[in-house]
Design a protein around this motif. Structure first.
Motif, mmCIF file in Angstrom:
data_model
loop_
_atom_site.group_PDB
_atom_site.id
_atom_site.type_symbol
_atom_site.label_atom_id
_atom_site.label_comp_id
_atom_site.label_asym_id
_atom_site.label_seq_id
_atom_site.Cartn_x
_atom_site.Cartn_y
_atom_site.Cartn_z
ATOM 1 N N SER A 181 -29.805 4.148 58.482
ATOM 2 C CA SER A 181 -28.451 4.648 58.253
ATOM 3 C C SER A 181 -28.532 6.151 58.023
ATOM 4 C CB SER A 181 -27.818 3.961 57.042
ATOM 5 O OG SER A 181 -28.553 4.243 55.873
ATOM 6 N N SER A 182 -27.410 6.830 58.223
ATOM 7 C CA SER A 182 -27.417 8.278 58.030
ATOM 8 C C SER A 182 -26.178 8.725 57.271
ATOM 9 C CB SER A 182 -27.486 9.005 59.369
ATOM 10 O OG SER A 182 -26.282 8.852 60.077
ATOM 11 N N GLU A 183 -26.327 9.873 56.610
ATOM 12 C CA GLU A 183 -25.218 10.539 55.935
ATOM 13 C C GLU A 183 -25.236 11.992 56.371
ATOM 14 O OE1 GLU A 183 -24.341 9.637 51.658
ATOM 15 O OE2 GLU A 183 -26.328 8.717 51.805
ATOM 16 N N LEU A 184 -24.060 12.544 56.609
ATOM 17 C CA LEU A 184 -23.934 13.936 57.030
ATOM 18 C C LEU A 184 -23.381 14.750 55.867
ATOM 19 C CD1 LEU A 184 -24.193 15.854 59.476
ATOM 20 C CD2 LEU A 184 -21.778 15.413 59.917
ATOM 21 N N TYR A 185 -24.069 15.832 55.532
ATOM 22 C CA TYR A 185 -23.663 16.697 54.427
ATOM 23 C C TYR A 185 -23.295 18.072 54.967
ATOM 24 C CZ TYR A 185 -25.924 13.291 51.354
ATOM 25 O OH TYR A 185 -26.280 12.145 50.690
ATOM 26 N N GLN A 186 -22.145 18.579 54.528
ATOM 27 C CA GLN A 186 -21.737 19.944 54.846
ATOM 28 C C GLN A 186 -21.706 20.795 53.585
ATOM 29 O OE1 GLN A 186 -18.033 18.904 56.861
ATOM 30 N NE2 GLN A 186 -18.972 19.556 58.779
ATOM 31 N N ALA A 187 -21.703 20.144 52.441
ATOM 32 C CA ALA A 187 -21.671 20.826 51.149
ATOM 33 C C ALA A 187 -22.210 19.869 50.098
ATOM 34 C CB ALA A 187 -20.240 21.230 50.810
ATOM 35 N N GLY A 188 -22.404 20.404 48.900
ATOM 36 C CA GLY A 188 -22.851 19.569 47.796
ATOM 37 C C GLY A 188 -24.359 19.466 47.713
ATOM 38 N N GLU A 189 -24.795 18.580 46.849
ATOM 39 C CA GLU A 189 -26.218 18.409 46.593
ATOM 40 C C GLU A 189 -26.729 17.144 47.271
ATOM 41 O OE1 GLU A 189 -28.607 19.213 42.666
ATOM 42 O OE2 GLU A 189 -27.750 17.193 42.584
ATOM 43 N N ILE A 190 -27.889 17.268 47.884
ATOM 44 C CA ILE A 190 -28.557 16.116 48.492
ATOM 45 C C ILE A 190 -29.731 15.762 47.595
ATOM 46 C CG2 ILE A 190 -29.754 15.215 50.509
ATOM 47 C CD1 ILE A 190 -28.518 17.540 52.109
ATOM 48 N N LYS A 191 -29.852 14.486 47.271
ATOM 49 C CA LYS A 191 -30.982 14.018 46.469
ATOM 50 C C LYS A 191 -31.795 13.028 47.289
ATOM 51 C CE LYS A 191 -28.806 14.615 42.008
ATOM 52 N NZ LYS A 191 -28.490 14.008 40.718
ATOM 53 N N SER A 192 -33.088 13.216 47.259
ATOM 54 C CA SER A 192 -33.987 12.301 47.948
ATOM 55 C C SER A 192 -34.049 10.982 47.190
ATOM 56 C CB SER A 192 -35.389 12.903 48.036
ATOM 57 O OG SER A 192 -36.305 11.953 48.534
ATOM 58 N N THR A 193 -34.051 9.887 47.930
ATOM 59 C CA THR A 193 -34.220 8.584 47.292
ATOM 60 C C THR A 193 -35.697 8.262 47.087
ATOM 61 O OG1 THR A 193 -34.154 7.472 49.438
ATOM 62 C CG2 THR A 193 -32.074 7.653 48.234
ATOM 63 N N LEU A 194 -36.578 9.007 47.745
ATOM 64 C CA LEU A 194 -38.017 8.761 47.640
ATOM 65 C C LEU A 194 -38.712 9.668 46.635
ATOM 66 C CD1 LEU A 194 -38.895 8.356 51.416
ATOM 67 C CD2 LEU A 194 -38.507 6.566 49.726
ATOM 68 N N ILE A 195 -38.204 10.888 46.491
ATOM 69 C CA ILE A 195 -38.812 11.871 45.593
ATOM 70 C C ILE A 195 -37.742 12.268 44.575
ATOM 71 C CG2 ILE A 195 -39.987 14.100 45.429
ATOM 72 C CD1 ILE A 195 -40.581 13.774 48.482
ATOM 73 N N PRO A 196 -37.712 11.629 43.418
ATOM 74 C CA PRO A 196 -36.627 11.838 42.457
ATOM 75 C C PRO A 196 -36.389 13.299 42.062
ATOM 76 C CG PRO A 196 -37.958 9.963 41.817
ATOM 77 C CD PRO A 196 -38.666 10.622 42.968
ATOM 78 N N ALA A 197 -37.421 14.114 42.042
ATOM 79 C CA ALA A 197 -37.260 15.510 41.632
ATOM 80 C C ALA A 197 -36.735 16.406 42.752
ATOM 81 C CB ALA A 197 -38.592 16.056 41.128
ATOM 82 N N LEU A 198 -36.603 15.880 43.967
ATOM 83 C CA LEU A 198 -36.157 16.690 45.099
ATOM 84 C C LEU A 198 -34.643 16.625 45.240
ATOM 85 C CD1 LEU A 198 -36.713 18.431 47.584
ATOM 86 C CD2 LEU A 198 -37.045 16.326 48.887
ATOM 87 N N ALA A 199 -34.012 17.768 45.010
ATOM 88 C CA ALA A 199 -32.569 17.907 45.187
ATOM 89 C C ALA A 199 -32.313 19.276 45.803
ATOM 90 C CB ALA A 199 -31.845 17.774 43.862
ATOM 91 N N VAL A 200 -31.436 19.323 46.792
ATOM 92 C CA VAL A 200 -31.153 20.566 47.503
ATOM 93 C C VAL A 200 -29.648 20.767 47.585
ATOM 94 C CG1 VAL A 200 -31.365 21.764 49.717
ATOM 95 C CG2 VAL A 200 -33.252 20.358 48.889
ATOM 96 N N GLU A 201 -29.199 21.959 47.222
ATOM 97 C CA GLU A 201 -27.802 22.342 47.397
ATOM 98 C C GLU A 201 -27.652 22.829 48.837
ATOM 99 O OE1 GLU A 201 -23.969 22.803 46.959
ATOM 100 O OE2 GLU A 201 -25.163 22.066 45.277
ATOM 101 N N VAL A 202 -26.793 22.175 49.604
ATOM 102 C CA VAL A 202 -26.665 22.471 51.033
ATOM 103 C C VAL A 202 -26.349 23.945 51.276
ATOM 104 C CG1 VAL A 202 -25.359 21.972 53.136
ATOM 105 C CG2 VAL A 202 -26.046 20.107 51.626
ATOM 106 N N SER A 203 -25.440 24.513 50.515
ATOM 107 C CA SER A 203 -25.054 25.915 50.737
ATOM 108 C C SER A 203 -26.225 26.876 50.552
ATOM 109 C CB SER A 203 -23.901 26.308 49.823
ATOM 110 O OG SER A 203 -24.299 26.233 48.466
ATOM 111 N N SER A 204 -27.217 26.507 49.746
ATOM 112 C CA SER A 204 -28.364 27.392 49.527
ATOM 113 C C SER A 204 -29.238 27.513 50.775
ATOM 114 C CB SER A 204 -29.210 26.899 48.352
ATOM 115 O OG SER A 204 -29.920 25.719 48.696
ATOM 116 N N LEU A 205 -29.115 26.587 51.695
ATOM 117 C CA LEU A 205 -29.925 26.628 52.915
ATOM 118 C C LEU A 205 -29.479 27.718 53.877
ATOM 119 C CD1 LEU A 205 -30.131 22.799 53.605
ATOM 120 C CD2 LEU A 205 -31.914 24.255 52.617
#
Length: 67
Positions: A41-65
């Motif tokens: 399954s997939s999710e498309l992000y244009q804004a907000g924070e993405i959190k990995s389901t495999l690596i709990p400490a991994l979170a990325v703010e889309v706008s920072s990219l």
């Protein structure tokens, strides 16, 4: 990008890669693919924070990219 969306995705699903992120600079989006059993399954992000389901400490703010 076709390689990421078609060839790599197919390869990763066949080999059991459980999470796969595609960052598209032109569209300023991140598509996150997750494999759960035999179902992808997939999710498309244009804004907000993405959190990995495999690596709990991994979170990325889309706008920072795109800065």
């Amino acid at each position: 990008m076709e390689t990421d969306y078609v060839k790599k995705r197919s390869l990763y699903q066949r080999t059991g890669v459980q999470e796969y992120w595609i960052a598209d600079r032109e569209r300023r989006t991140v598509e996150v693919w997750r494999l759960e059993g035999a179902r992808a399954s997939s999710e498309l992000y244009q804004a907000g924070e993405i959190k990995s389901t495999l690596i709990p400490a991994l979170a990325v703010e889309v706008s920072s990219l795109w800065q």
